[in-house]
Design a protein around this motif. Structure first.
Motif, PDB file in Angstrom:
ATOM      1  N   TYR A  12       6.621   2.922  -0.776  1.00  0.00           N
ATOM      2  CA  TYR A  12       6.190   1.655  -1.383  1.00  0.00           C
ATOM      3  C   TYR A  12       6.728   1.499  -2.805  1.00  0.00           C
ATOM      4  CZ  TYR A  12       3.058  -1.696  -3.680  1.00  0.00           C
ATOM      5  OH  TYR A  12       2.554  -2.747  -4.415  1.00  0.00           O
ATOM      6  N   TYR A  59      -6.551   0.886   3.745  1.00  0.00           N
ATOM      7  CA  TYR A  59      -5.550   0.753   2.691  1.00  0.00           C
ATOM      8  C   TYR A  59      -6.040  -0.137   1.540  1.00  0.00           C
ATOM      9  CZ  TYR A  59      -2.609   2.589   6.429  1.00  0.00           C
ATOM     10  OH  TYR A  59      -2.084   3.371   7.424  1.00  0.00           O
ATOM     11  N   SER A  60      -7.301  -0.540   1.572  1.00  0.00           N
ATOM     12  CA  SER A  60      -7.819  -1.472   0.554  1.00  0.00           C
ATOM     13  C   SER A  60      -7.828  -0.847  -0.830  1.00  0.00           C
ATOM     14  CB  SER A  60      -9.248  -1.876   0.919  1.00  0.00           C
ATOM     15  OG  SER A  60      -9.273  -2.571   2.138  1.00  0.00           O
ATOM     16  N   GLY A  61      -7.800  -1.712  -1.842  1.00  0.00           N
ATOM     17  CA  GLY A  61      -7.864  -1.276  -3.236  1.00  0.00           C
ATOM     18  C   GLY A  61      -9.165  -0.513  -3.497  1.00  0.00           C
ATOM     19  N   ARG A  95       0.008   3.318   3.334  1.00  0.00           N
ATOM     20  CA  ARG A  95       0.542   2.606   4.505  1.00  0.00           C
ATOM     21  C   ARG A  95       2.059   2.800   4.601  1.00  0.00           C
ATOM     22  NH1 ARG A  95      -1.218  -3.452   6.465  1.00  0.00           N
ATOM     23  NH2 ARG A  95       0.070  -3.474   8.316  1.00  0.00           N
ATOM     24  N   SER A 111       0.831  -1.204   0.000  1.00  0.00           N
ATOM     25  CA  SER A 111       0.000   0.000   0.000  1.00  0.00           C
ATOM     26  C   SER A 111       0.864   1.251   0.000  1.00  0.00           C
ATOM     27  CB  SER A 111      -0.907  -0.009   1.237  1.00  0.00           C
ATOM     28  OG  SER A 111      -1.370   1.288   1.526  1.00  0.00           O
TER      29      SER A 111
END
Ligand SMILES: NC(=O)c1ccc[n+]([C@@H]2O[C@H](COP(=O)([O-])OP(=O)(O)OC[C@H]3O[C@@H](n4cnc5c(N)ncnc54)[C@H](O)[C@@H]3O)[C@@H](O)[C@H]2O)c1
Length: 315
Positions: free
Chosen positions: A144, A185-187, A84, A81
């Motif tokens: 990331y 943090y999900s898609g 994140r 993420s």
């Protein structure tokens, strides 16, 4: 037939890859996963054909043991993420860079033939030109993105210095069944789909004109399977793993409203640091050298994903 190991095999993409390998005739697939963001339930129907090692990829001995007799490793485990990695950069650095180093070291020591790596299109950053081609200079905008790029460099160096075949596939916003929608943090599509099914208003960060090359998970699995069989001339290289299209977040939300026959205007929030503005893959190299072209259109993939969430999510 080759023996396969999937790191991160209890995650969204890793578990689809495990299914893809079994469907293609593998007897068993080894999975190494710490269950940080993945779930054993993602492997439910195939659990009997999976050797599951609950282990951290930073644990050399555990990874080396799991690789005994394995020919091909798909390295999917990561803390995946952008936000994140900005809010909490140390764990993502440690897992995404040191963990990847460890997987390569263990693979070499265990006599693995090939490692296929889940790289990320975020490595490109904001390019002046679209679509994004592998020959463009990488300009990562977040920890990331920089970490995933470092993984690519390690892949190619392991090929040139240690004789381990490696292929990096730069995924472009993968979506489909089993993507976890429960975290901040999900898609984005997993969040949109759960919002529309619950008739909730989604928050879009920015003006919604941010665009993405959304790629259906089965196409990513198909490309990985091709990469496992590709000639050794593909080793050490990086390939885009995208669909080749470009959809804005406003368009994606509009399509979901159309599918459901509802009208729910989104809330717009501030742009997030580290977010790339536009993303679209040039798929030429993957088609030419790996022989895979995407099969599932964005609209078809979105319908399938919506139906999967409808059938499996408690509303
Ligand atoms: N989903 C996307 O759009 C996308 C885009 C570009 C790249 N990727 C890459 O694809 C891979 C898979 O992502 P995903 O979307 O399936 O995410 P995911 O979170 O569902 O899967 C990641 C898996 O790795 C496991 N994991 C995390 N840290 C670990 C550790 N230290 N040791 C062992 N296992 C660990 C998690 O438990 C999880 O099962 C990641 O490498 C990610 O960076 C994903």
């Amino acid at each position: 037939m080759d023996h396969f190991l999937v790191t991160g095999g209890a995650g969204f993409i890793g578990s689809a890859l495990v299914r893809g390998l079994l469907a293609k005739g593998a007897d068993r697939v080894v999975v190494v996963d710490s269950l940080l963001t993945g779930y054993e339930r993602n492997l439910d129907e195939v659990r009997g054909a999976v050797d599951f090692h609950r282990a951290d990829i930073r644990d050399y001995d555990a990874v080396r043991r799991a690789m005994e007799g394995v020919n091909v490793v798909f390295h999917e485990a990561a803390i995946p993420s952008v936000p994140r990695s900005i809010n909490d950069p140390i764990p993502s650095h440690d897992v995404n860079i040191n963990g990847t180093f460890n997987v390569l070291r263990a693979a070499k020591d265990a006599g693995v033939r090939r490692v296929i790596y889940a790289a990320s299109s975020s490595a490109y950053g904001d390019t002046l030109v679209l679509p994004k081609v592998e020959t463009m200079r990488a300009l990562p905008k977040s920890p990331y993105a920089a970490q995933k790029l470092m993984g690519e460099y390690y892949m190619s160096v392991w090929a040139s210095c240690f004789g381990l075949e490696t292929i990096s596939l730069r995924y472009f916003n993968v979506f489909g069944p089993r993507q976890d929608p429960t975290s901040q943090y999900s898609g984005v599509l997993s969040l949109f789909i759960t919002a529309i099914l619950n008739r909730r208003t989604p928050t879009i960060f920015g003006d919604g004109e941010t665009s993405r090359d959304f790629t259906y998970v089965e196409d990513v699995v198909g490309l990985n399977l091709r990469a496992a069989e590709a000639p050794a001339t593909a080793s050490g290289k990086v390939f885009n793993a995208g669909n080749g299209g470009r959809i804005t977040l406003n368009e994606a939300w509009a399509l979901l409203q159309k599918f459901e026959g509802v009208s729910i205007p989104p809330i717009y929030g501030p742009t997030r640091p580290g977010d790339v503005r536009d993303s679209q893959a040039d798929t030429t190299a993957a088609v030419r050298e790996l022989g895979h072209s995407p099969q599932v259109s964005f609209e078809d993939g979105l319908r399938k994903t919506l139906e999967w969430y409808r059938a499996t999510t408690k509303l």
